[in-house]
Design a protein around this motif. Structure first.
Motif, PDB file in Angstrom:
ATOM      1  N   GLY A 226      17.231  52.307 -47.897  1.00 31.56           N
ATOM      2  CA  GLY A 226      18.263  52.483 -46.888  1.00 31.56           C
ATOM      3  C   GLY A 226      17.741  52.285 -45.480  1.00 31.56           C
ATOM      4  N   PHE A 227      16.435  52.442 -45.317  1.00 32.34           N
ATOM      5  CA  PHE A 227      15.786  52.131 -44.049  1.00 32.34           C
ATOM      6  C   PHE A 227      15.403  50.648 -44.050  1.00 32.34           C
ATOM      7  CE2 PHE A 227      15.283  56.660 -44.264  1.00 32.34           C
ATOM      8  CZ  PHE A 227      15.194  57.103 -42.951  1.00 32.34           C
ATOM      9  N   PRO A 228      15.415  49.989 -42.907  1.00 28.33           N
ATOM     10  CA  PRO A 228      15.072  48.561 -42.866  1.00 28.33           C
ATOM     11  C   PRO A 228      13.578  48.310 -43.020  1.00 28.33           C
ATOM     12  CG  PRO A 228      15.428  49.368 -40.647  1.00 28.33           C
ATOM     13  CD  PRO A 228      15.792  50.509 -41.570  1.00 28.33           C
ATOM     14  N   ARG A 229      13.236  47.076 -43.308  1.00 29.56           N
ATOM     15  CA  ARG A 229      11.829  46.687 -43.429  1.00 29.56           C
ATOM     16  C   ARG A 229      11.133  46.779 -42.070  1.00 29.56           C
ATOM     17  NH1 ARG A 229      12.809  41.123 -46.886  1.00 29.56           N
ATOM     18  NH2 ARG A 229      13.865  42.101 -48.673  1.00 29.56           N
ATOM     19  N   TRP A 230       9.855  47.036 -42.152  1.00 25.91           N
ATOM     20  CA  TRP A 230       9.036  47.143 -40.945  1.00 25.91           C
ATOM     21  C   TRP A 230       7.595  46.905 -41.338  1.00 25.91           C
ATOM     22  CZ3 TRP A 230       5.908  51.661 -39.195  1.00 25.91           C
ATOM     23  CH2 TRP A 230       5.468  51.529 -37.868  1.00 25.91           C
ATOM     24  N   LYS A 231       6.821  46.356 -40.432  1.00 21.71           N
ATOM     25  CA  LYS A 231       5.401  46.162 -40.690  1.00 21.71           C
ATOM     26  C   LYS A 231       4.605  46.895 -39.627  1.00 21.71           C
ATOM     27  CE  LYS A 231       1.878  42.677 -41.648  1.00 21.71           C
ATOM     28  NZ  LYS A 231       1.532  43.282 -42.934  1.00 21.71           N
ATOM     29  N   LEU A 291       9.496  68.937 -25.909  1.00 18.93           N
ATOM     30  CA  LEU A 291       9.600  67.537 -25.501  1.00 18.93           C
ATOM     31  C   LEU A 291      10.337  67.409 -24.177  1.00 18.93           C
ATOM     32  CD1 LEU A 291      10.411  66.119 -29.038  1.00 18.93           C
ATOM     33  CD2 LEU A 291       8.416  65.465 -27.670  1.00 18.93           C
ATOM     34  N   ILE A 292      11.412  68.175 -24.021  1.00 20.52           N
ATOM     35  CA  ILE A 292      12.150  68.153 -22.756  1.00 20.52           C
ATOM     36  C   ILE A 292      11.282  68.693 -21.626  1.00 20.52           C
ATOM     37  CG2 ILE A 292      14.127  69.123 -21.522  1.00 20.52           C
ATOM     38  CD1 ILE A 292      15.636  69.050 -24.210  1.00 20.52           C
ATOM     39  N   GLU A 293      10.561  69.757 -21.903  1.00 25.08           N
ATOM     40  CA  GLU A 293       9.642  70.338 -20.913  1.00 25.08           C
ATOM     41  C   GLU A 293       8.606  69.325 -20.463  1.00 25.08           C
ATOM     42  OE1 GLU A 293       5.851  73.233 -21.406  1.00 25.08           O
ATOM     43  OE2 GLU A 293       7.731  74.059 -22.167  1.00 25.08           O
ATOM     44  N   LEU A 294       8.165  68.480 -21.393  1.00 24.96           N
ATOM     45  CA  LEU A 294       7.125  67.491 -21.078  1.00 24.96           C
ATOM     46  C   LEU A 294       7.695  66.239 -20.423  1.00 24.96           C
ATOM     47  CD1 LEU A 294       5.002  67.817 -24.339  1.00 24.96           C
ATOM     48  CD2 LEU A 294       4.339  68.556 -22.045  1.00 24.96           C
ATOM     49  N   GLY A 295       9.034  66.161 -20.339  1.00 31.24           N
ATOM     50  CA  GLY A 295       9.631  65.043 -19.617  1.00 31.24           C
ATOM     51  C   GLY A 295      10.457  64.077 -20.435  1.00 31.24           C
ATOM     52  N   ALA A 296      10.744  64.380 -21.697  1.00 29.86           N
ATOM     53  CA  ALA A 296      11.565  63.480 -22.509  1.00 29.86           C
ATOM     54  C   ALA A 296      12.961  63.374 -21.913  1.00 29.86           C
ATOM     55  CB  ALA A 296      11.648  63.988 -23.948  1.00 29.86           C
ATOM     56  N   ASN A 297      13.506  62.174 -21.917  1.00 25.72           N
ATOM     57  CA  ASN A 297      14.848  61.907 -21.395  1.00 25.72           C
ATOM     58  C   ASN A 297      15.889  62.405 -22.390  1.00 25.72           C
ATOM     59  OD1 ASN A 297      17.243  60.925 -20.398  1.00 25.72           O
ATOM     60  ND2 ASN A 297      16.636  58.770 -20.454  1.00 25.72           N
ATOM     61  N   VAL A 298      16.624  63.439 -22.014  1.00 32.53           N
ATOM     62  CA  VAL A 298      17.566  64.060 -22.939  1.00 32.53           C
ATOM     63  C   VAL A 298      18.726  63.131 -23.290  1.00 32.53           C
ATOM     64  CG1 VAL A 298      19.059  65.132 -21.199  1.00 32.53           C
ATOM     65  CG2 VAL A 298      18.705  66.269 -23.399  1.00 32.53           C
ATOM     66  N   ASN A 299      18.959  62.099 -22.482  1.00 29.53           N
ATOM     67  CA  ASN A 299      20.059  61.160 -22.743  1.00 29.53           C
ATOM     68  C   ASN A 299      19.577  59.785 -23.205  1.00 29.53           C
ATOM     69  OD1 ASN A 299      22.399  62.763 -22.112  1.00 29.53           O
ATOM     70  ND2 ASN A 299      21.714  62.726 -19.974  1.00 29.53           N
ATOM     71  N   ALA A 300      18.307  59.698 -23.595  1.00 35.79           N
ATOM     72  CA  ALA A 300      17.777  58.412 -24.067  1.00 35.79           C
ATOM     73  C   ALA A 300      18.515  57.974 -25.325  1.00 35.79           C
ATOM     74  CB  ALA A 300      16.289  58.533 -24.346  1.00 35.79           C
ATOM     75  N   GLN A 301      18.773  56.674 -25.440  1.00 41.82           N
ATOM     76  CA  GLN A 301      19.467  56.113 -26.597  1.00 41.82           C
ATOM     77  C   GLN A 301      18.524  55.173 -27.343  1.00 41.82           C
ATOM     78  OE1 GLN A 301      23.032  55.166 -23.892  1.00 41.82           O
ATOM     79  NE2 GLN A 301      24.009  55.465 -25.899  1.00 41.82           N
ATOM     80  N   ALA A 302      18.466  55.337 -28.667  1.00 42.89           N
ATOM     81  CA  ALA A 302      17.523  54.543 -29.471  1.00 42.89           C
ATOM     82  C   ALA A 302      18.062  54.395 -30.884  1.00 42.89           C
ATOM     83  CB  ALA A 302      16.152  55.226 -29.482  1.00 42.89           C
ATOM     84  N   THR A 303      17.232  53.861 -31.771  1.00 42.93           N
ATOM     85  CA  THR A 303      17.633  53.694 -33.167  1.00 42.93           C
ATOM     86  C   THR A 303      17.339  54.972 -33.944  1.00 42.93           C
ATOM     87  OG1 THR A 303      15.462  52.859 -33.856  1.00 42.93           O
ATOM     88  CG2 THR A 303      17.062  51.238 -33.074  1.00 42.93           C
ATOM     89  N   PHE A 304      17.990  55.077 -35.106  1.00 48.18           N
ATOM     90  CA  PHE A 304      17.668  56.185 -36.004  1.00 48.18           C
ATOM     91  C   PHE A 304      18.197  55.873 -37.401  1.00 48.18           C
ATOM     92  CE2 PHE A 304      17.799  60.251 -38.099  1.00 48.18           C
ATOM     93  CZ  PHE A 304      16.600  60.813 -37.695  1.00 48.18           C
ATOM     94  N   GLY A 305      17.339  56.142 -38.411  1.00 48.56           N
ATOM     95  CA  GLY A 305      17.765  55.976 -39.800  1.00 48.56           C
ATOM     96  C   GLY A 305      17.989  54.521 -40.167  1.00 48.56           C
ATOM     97  N   GLY A 306      18.921  54.295 -41.077  1.00 47.61           N
ATOM     98  CA  GLY A 306      19.203  52.937 -41.524  1.00 47.61           C
ATOM     99  C   GLY A 306      19.898  52.118 -40.452  1.00 47.61           C
ATOM    100  N   PRO A 307      19.889  50.782 -40.595  1.00 51.49           N
ATOM    101  CA  PRO A 307      20.477  49.916 -39.576  1.00 51.49           C
ATOM    102  C   PRO A 307      21.980  50.116 -39.416  1.00 51.49           C
ATOM    103  CG  PRO A 307      19.901  48.666 -41.544  1.00 51.49           C
ATOM    104  CD  PRO A 307      19.298  50.024 -41.706  1.00 51.49           C
ATOM    105  N   GLY A 308      22.636  50.664 -40.441  1.00 53.06           N
ATOM    106  CA  GLY A 308      24.059  50.944 -40.348  1.00 53.06           C
ATOM    107  C   GLY A 308      24.343  52.357 -39.920  1.00 53.06           C
ATOM    108  N   HIS A 309      23.324  53.063 -39.460  1.00 53.79           N
ATOM    109  CA  HIS A 309      23.516  54.469 -39.100  1.00 53.79           C
ATOM    110  C   HIS A 309      23.315  54.729 -37.617  1.00 53.79           C
ATOM    111  CE1 HIS A 309      23.578  58.830 -39.675  1.00 53.79           C
ATOM    112  NE2 HIS A 309      22.583  58.881 -38.812  1.00 53.79           N
TER     113      HIS A 309
END
Length: 372
Positions: A226-231, A291-309
């Motif tokens: 269900g997760f995509p291929r990766w190398k 992570l937030i304390e260390l400076g992570a962007n709380v509104n960052a947008q990225a991938t997660f899980g399978g490509p259809g998720h």
């Protein structure tokens, strides 16, 4: 291998999984193809041949009827302890029979999360070391499902802890750490730290090993197709950034801090999820705060899980999906925007909560959006 399903879609899914695993280089899956082309048609034929049929059509026409293996499988699916006991006592040979892609009854029993079924089979001679064509053993399944009692049962029966599935380094411990299953991971770590690389040290919070562990044995990167291929790249920086996500998803705040101090990127999306996304998805409140304390962007947008998720998802989307109220509170307090929409479904976090039937999360997010 014994056919035990009558649903064509089941076999289609298993053929796809066989192809994906072969593309990952998993030995059992590669061997299943033999001289067949590594494509969808080849996968269907390979699956048919595994079951003793020359063609895909013959496999789909086969009537499993009342064959003992199929009956035992149905008993497992319905969690019928007495029924399974009766079948295996009448037909003891079925504990050594393999079904589609090499899955045996013991492996199937583990997927139900009912340890009693596994005990019936182990008491009657089922092999705890047998893996399917993906290399996946009953111990991998117990780690995947976070079942410490079943892990104990399998270890006592002699299940190996150092076998890789779905790529080099894919031991049961790694499978548990992939999902942030701390209880299972800690139990397995008492028996083996294999493969002992940086992602394992991070996931276990072993600060003492972070300075010596490396980025080797990372060919395992997904527990299923269900997760995509990766190398994975042979790049120390990539391994460092990936290890941060493994620390985050396992709520190892000291490891998170140590890895960031070494230069790990808080926003790196090495494979399907930044550290904050993984921590939020797994409900790891302490890691989210750190992570937030260390400076992570709380509104960052990225991938997660399978490509259809997950595409352009935020931590708030994932926390809402899983009804993780504590995490939602921390994110909102840190400035998470409930109005952001993901890139696949054009939906806010409230929409995800509604779709995933997370009523408490939906109530909170609707209220917050109304106050904005």
């Amino acid at each position: 291998m014994q056919a035990y399903q009558s649903d064509p879609e089941y076999y289609t899914g298993r053929a796809f999984g066989l192809l994906e695993s072969a593309e990952d280089g998993t030995p059992g899956a590669v061997a299943a193809f033999g001289d067949l082309p590594r494509d969808e048609n080849g996968a269907r034929t390979a699956l048919a041949r595994q079951h003793g049929f020359a063609t895909w059509r013959e496999l789909l026409k086969h009537d499993v009827g009342d064959e003992p293996f199929a009956r035992a499988y149905r008993a497992i699916e319905s969690r019928d302890i007495e029924g399974l006991t009766a079948i295996v006592d009448e037909h003891p040979e079925v504990v050594n029979v393999s079904g589609t892609n090499g899955n045996d009854l013991l492996g199937m029993a583990g997927a139900t999360c009912d340890e009693r079924l596994s005990k019936v089979l182990l008491d009657r001679g089922a092999d705890p070391a047998r893996g399917n064509v993906h290399g996946w053993t009953p111990l991998h399944q117990a780690a995947y499902s976070n079942l410490p009692p079943l892990i104990d049962m399998l270890l006592e029966a002699g299940a190996p802890t150092d076998v890789s599935a779905r790529g080099d380094g894919g031991t049961p411990l790694v499978v548990a750490l992939f999902w942030g299953n701390r209880e299972a991971a800690e139990k397995l770590a008492h028996h083996s730290l294999a493969p002992g690389n940086l992602r394992v040290a991070a996931g276990l919070g072993r600060i003492d090993l972070l300075g010596t562990a490396g980025g080797e044995h990372r060919q395992f990167y997904r527990p299923h197709s269900g997760f995509p291929r990766w190398k994975p790249a042979d790049d120390p920086r990539e391994a460092l950034d990936e290890a941060l996500t493994w620390a985050a998803r396992n709520d190892r705040t000291e490891a998170v801090e140590a890895l960031v101090a070494r230069g790990a990127d808080l926003e790196a999306d090495v494979y399907r999820g930044t550290p904050l996304l993984w921590a939020a998805a797994q409900g790891k409140v302490a890691a989210v705060r750190k992570l937030i304390e260390l400076g992570a962007n709380v509104n960052a947008q990225a991938t997660f899980g399978g490509p259809g998720h997950g595409k352009d998802v935020t931590a708030l989307h994932l926390a809402a999906q899983n009804n993780a109220l504590d995490v939602i509170g921390v994110l909102l307090d840190a400035g998470a925007d409930p109005g952001l929409k993901d890139g696949l479904f054009d939906s806010t976090a409230a929409g995800w909560a509604e779709h995933c039937e997370s009523p408490e999360a939906l109530e909170v997010l609707v209220r917050v959006a109304g106050d904005c």
